[in-house]
Design a protein around this motif. Sequence first.
Motif, PDB file in Angstrom:
ATOM      1  N   PRO A   1       1.134  -3.824   4.532  1.00  0.00           N
ATOM      2  CA  PRO A   1       0.298  -2.662   4.892  1.00  0.00           C
ATOM      3  C   PRO A   1       1.089  -1.403   5.224  1.00  0.00           C
ATOM      4  O   PRO A   1       1.007  -0.893   6.343  1.00  0.00           O
ATOM      5  CB  PRO A   1      -0.471  -3.179   6.106  1.00  0.00           C
TER       6      PRO A   1
ATOM      7  N   THR B   1       0.789  -1.229   0.000  1.00  0.00           N
ATOM      8  CA  THR B   1       0.000   0.000   0.000  1.00  0.00           C
ATOM      9  C   THR B   1       0.823   1.282   0.000  1.00  0.00           C
ATOM     10  O   THR B   1       0.283   2.361   0.257  1.00  0.00           O
ATOM     11  CB  THR B   1      -0.966   0.001   1.204  1.00  0.00           C
TER      12      THR B   1
ATOM     13  N   CYS C   1      -6.233  -0.156   4.341  1.00  0.00           N
ATOM     14  CA  CYS C   1      -5.623  -1.318   4.993  1.00  0.00           C
ATOM     15  C   CYS C   1      -6.622  -2.012   5.919  1.00  0.00           C
ATOM     16  O   CYS C   1      -6.743  -3.248   5.922  1.00  0.00           O
ATOM     17  CB  CYS C   1      -4.389  -0.905   5.791  1.00  0.00           C
TER      18      CYS C   1
ATOM     19  N   ALA D   1      -0.349   1.554   7.397  1.00  0.00           N
ATOM     20  CA  ALA D   1      -1.490   1.105   8.203  1.00  0.00           C
ATOM     21  C   ALA D   1      -1.566   1.930   9.476  1.00  0.00           C
ATOM     22  O   ALA D   1      -0.550   2.253  10.096  1.00  0.00           O
ATOM     23  CB  ALA D   1      -1.338  -0.373   8.553  1.00  0.00           C
TER      24      ALA D   1
END
Lengths: 264, 264, 264
Positions: free
Chosen positions: B93, B64, B106, B96
Amino acid sequence: MEDLYRHAHKLREVNPLVHCLTNQVVMQTTANVLLAAGASPAMLDAPEDAAAFAKNSSAVLVNTGTPHAAKYVASREAIRGAREAGVPWVLDPIGAGAPNAVGDFCSSILADKPDVISGNASEIVALAGMGDTARGVDATIDVDDALDAAISLAARTGGVVAVTGARDLTVSAGRSTWLTSGVPMLQQVIGTGCSLGALCAAYASLDMDPHDAVVTAHAHLGAAAQIAAETAHGPGSFAVAWLDAIAAVTPERMRELTSVEETR
Amino acid sequence: MEDLYRHAHKLREVNPLVHCLTNQVVMQTTANVLLAAGASPAMLDAPEDAAAFAKNSSAVLVNTGTPHAAKYVASREAIRGAREAGVPWVLDPIGAGAPNAVGDFCSSILADKPDVISGNASEIVALAGMGDTARGVDATIDVDDALDAAISLAARTGGVVAVTGARDLTVSAGRSTWLTSGVPMLQQVIGTGCSLGALCAAYASLDMDPHDAVVTAHAHLGAAAQIAAETAHGPGSFAVAWLDAIAAVTPERMRELTSVEETR
Amino acid sequence: MEDLYRHAHKLREVNPLVHCLTNQVVMQTTANVLLAAGASPAMLDAPEDAAAFAKNSSAVLVNTGTPHAAKYVASREAIRGAREAGVPWVLDPIGAGAPNAVGDFCSSILADKPDVISGNASEIVALAGMGDTARGVDATIDVDDALDAAISLAARTGGVVAVTGARDLTVSAGRSTWLTSGVPMLQQVIGTGCSLGALCAAYASLDMDPHDAVVTAHAHLGAAAQIAAETAHGPGSFAVAWLDAIAAVTPERMRELTSVEETR
């Protein structure tokens, strides 16, 4: 044949500006290969600026990897600009033949008659409409199997079509050239094939026969790879030594390290 | 324990295709790590093509980092395709827990039950809703502090959760494995952690226990880092030697250089 | 003058977080340069998150290469966040002066008073409205020719303006510094100039005179380049050795390898 690479030294003298619309994975390597070879890279794929920038460039590369909507628009704009200004443009049809937006783009853009198409066997066969690729990213068929496809594409575009593989094939109207150069390690480093498309654009901008230009680009990177393989311990050190060799290799070394066969 | 890496050699035999939706900073390194390890990378995050491409891949990575609107859509599409086709998918992630679009993405994507989650301690704790990260990009807490979060996430997803740090922790239902491998220099080269997520995806696609697959991926990159550190003079030469070692390291060397402890 | 680099060691102690909105070609190199020098890179150009992230950063870099519509929005947001939070921001005006969206963006963003502007001579002259660049990507005029433009920009922004070239020029209110450092090989590796903008941001975040900070950033990368050139065989090995040297170079070595002249 011994004079095939006689223009290789011109790249560094002319220092052509290559406008690259390429994929995000290989931008850095492509730029470094162009710099090492003596050209100037310009990565720009903003739709609003692409046509004007292409007109002022020496050559344009359209590589269809990591595609997205805006890049399609920018690529069409760059191609339009290139054609209006008589600037040669090169298509590297990553993902050609895929049943999706990339495949459609590659097929439709053929009407704009790329001066050079540079791809692996699967891509060239798919682009010619003579097959399809299961995985879409790497060559799964032999270069020999792409000869008819390359001839067909060269006839349709009036340009030069290059197929990279164990031996590299370059095809244009009435002429097929097989080049033996390079090493398998090239497949283990991302961006080596994509950089080749960019270097084809650089050479295609020079005042030389376009077919010879494409063969020279292949020999330049292939011979450099052979030099790099002499000292490399793996893909990391190979990639480094390859860039060094791209900057250092002479036309004489290219002649010594590669062999060429004309078959048509 | 001595048999943990018995499937490490399979990666090169199977040559899995890893569909990566990853961040722009690490695309090149990630691709080179996958190639060096014996997998094939495919970077594609076009929303319209992501689902179909994921279905034909061996595994999918969703990292991400460097997020944008179209990438969120593409990631959801790729995950949908992967799940429909039974293709394992890995979540890395980055960001996150941040109070923004990345953090929201996430959290929401956990419902799609990633087969593997791979992150640093801060990310895993944040993803589990057990804390937040001030800086969002690098680990600021210890791996030990993320044990409960990892167990919680593994329970929620039914998958494997890996936490990278001084020692790497791998958690799945009823099992926690601590791996000692790697060197601090890994933190000084961008993309080493992101490449680990991609290699987890590659190993997770093999016919082997998913928990073992994740530990093996960590040991593969960690052992290679230890080998690289023997000759490196700094982060530049370390990165080069690391790629060389990823291609060269054997299961035997992985066993010699790393140690494993099961605690649950 | 001997004390100019007295704060160079602080970078590694403070480990500032540099929020980079930079171009896709150089993201990896920029991140690795920041890591090697002791800073933490964060590449994030999502419009919705840019302002909040900038506020929590130590410094912000806006590099206008590979522009696109969303990145313009994100850059404006990041600059807004930086200014609201008193975070210094650096402009690297790639493409300044071009008759298009990039050129317009660079001109308009001057009103937000960048703490540092870092570019080559062509870019600085164009940004000051004192000329234009034909090719848009590399310097085609000498640093000396950009002195008036740099003075003009420094007056307009109240910040520091740096011009890179054979000798590097740093200008701020009432002060001009010429730095002799670096090697020509820096031009053959993509991202060396862009990384300099990022390192200017890192140094500008430290508790030191901003003008000295910019000169120090240049000396850091320039001295490292001189060290790298001693062992490099070409642009590939130079780039590797340069990263090693960025991590290793001390303020003492920077003093030995570079020379500084104040002319105003």
